[in-house]
Design a protein around this motif. Structure first.
Motif, short mmCIF file in Angstrom:
data_model
loop_
_atom_site.label_atom_id
_atom_site.label_comp_id
_atom_site.label_asym_id
_atom_site.label_seq_id
_atom_site.Cartn_x
_atom_site.Cartn_y
_atom_site.Cartn_z
N LEU A 257 5.71 2.36 5.59
CA LEU A 257 4.84 3.38 6.18
C LEU A 257 3.40 3.20 5.74
O LEU A 257 2.47 3.28 6.56
CB LEU A 257 5.35 4.78 5.80
N ILE A 258 3.19 2.91 4.47
CA ILE A 258 1.84 2.66 3.96
C ILE A 258 1.26 1.40 4.61
O ILE A 258 0.09 1.36 4.98
CB ILE A 258 1.82 2.58 2.43
N ALA A 259 2.08 0.37 4.77
CA ALA A 259 1.61 -0.85 5.43
C ALA A 259 1.16 -0.54 6.85
O ALA A 259 0.13 -1.05 7.31
CB ALA A 259 2.72 -1.90 5.45
N ILE B 245 -1.54 1.20 -5.82
CA ILE B 245 -2.20 2.32 -6.52
C ILE B 245 -3.68 2.37 -6.17
O ILE B 245 -4.21 3.45 -5.87
CB ILE B 245 -1.98 2.22 -8.04
N ILE B 246 -4.35 1.22 -6.19
CA ILE B 246 -5.79 1.23 -5.89
C ILE B 246 -6.07 1.12 -4.40
O ILE B 246 -7.21 1.27 -3.97
CB ILE B 246 -6.54 0.13 -6.67
N GLY B 247 -5.03 0.87 -3.61
CA GLY B 247 -5.20 0.79 -2.17
C GLY B 247 -5.86 -0.49 -1.72
O GLY B 247 -6.75 -0.48 -0.88
N ALA B 248 -5.41 -1.62 -2.28
CA ALA B 248 -5.99 -2.92 -1.94
C ALA B 248 -4.94 -3.78 -1.22
O ALA B 248 -3.82 -3.90 -1.68
CB ALA B 248 -6.47 -3.63 -3.19
N LEU B 249 -5.34 -4.34 -0.08
CA LEU B 249 -4.48 -5.22 0.71
C LEU B 249 -3.18 -4.53 1.13
O LEU B 249 -2.13 -5.16 1.22
CB LEU B 249 -4.18 -6.52 -0.05
N THR B 250 -3.26 -3.24 1.39
CA THR B 250 -2.04 -2.46 1.62
C THR B 250 -1.21 -2.89 2.83
O THR B 250 0.02 -2.80 2.75
CB THR B 250 -2.34 -0.95 1.72
N PRO B 251 -1.80 -3.36 3.95
CA PRO B 251 -0.91 -3.80 5.03
C PRO B 251 0.01 -4.94 4.58
O PRO B 251 1.21 -4.92 4.84
CB PRO B 251 -1.88 -4.25 6.13
N LEU B 252 -0.54 -5.91 3.87
CA LEU B 252 0.25 -7.04 3.39
C LEU B 252 1.17 -6.63 2.25
O LEU B 252 2.38 -6.91 2.27
CB LEU B 252 -0.68 -8.17 2.92
N VAL B 253 0.63 -5.96 1.24
CA VAL B 253 1.41 -5.59 0.06
C VAL B 253 2.54 -4.63 0.44
O VAL B 253 3.68 -4.78 -0.01
CB VAL B 253 0.50 -4.98 -1.03
#
Length: 139
Positions: free
Chosen positions: A117-119, A69-77
């Motif tokens: 896709l977000i990752a 939601i906050i866009g933090a660590l998105t590749p990993l998460v």
């Protein structure tokens, strides 16, 4: 897709929508079923290490959804949430067909590929990642 604001707004909407669903499912596991209930369910479906994986999945969905939601660590998460949905697909939903009304995998598939896709694309400019050195190249 280009690097315009339409991309960032689309990524924000996708992150928030997918993140809300994951937070809701993590919250449901924690509060409605309880960790013991999740462990019992994971045992019944022969999930690996159910005593540990129940904690991992519950908190991954709860905390990982919030991070999306906050866009933090998105590749990993995003990748970890994709893996979570692969597990749900294989262990629970694949044998039930496509439709969620039949216990099928349509929601799991949508959440999994959306997370992946977000990752791959990153969080976009409207994110915490944008402010983190090293991750801002994914935005």
């Amino acid at each position: 897709m280009g690097t315009g604001w339409h991309r960032d707004i689309a990524l924000l909407i996708a992150r928030v929508g997918i993140g809300i669903i994951f937070v809701a499912h993590g919250w449901q596991k924690l509060n409605d079923q309880g960790i013991e209930g999740v462990q019992a369910f994971f045992t019944s479906i022969n999930a690996p290490l159910p005593e540990i994986s129940a904690y991992v999945v519950t908190y991954l969905e709860l905390v990982g959804g919030a991070l999306l939601i906050i866009g933090a660590l998105t590749p990993l998460v995003g990748f970890l949430l994709f893996c979570d949905m692969v597990g749900a697909f294989v262990l629970v939903h694949a044998e039930n067909g496509v439709f969620v009304d039949d216990g099928g995998y349509e929601l799991v598939l949508a959440l999994g590929v959306g997370s992946l896709l977000i990752a791959a694309c990153g969080a976009g400019r409207l994110s915490v990642d944008r402010m983190i050195p090293g991750l801002n190249r994914f935005s």
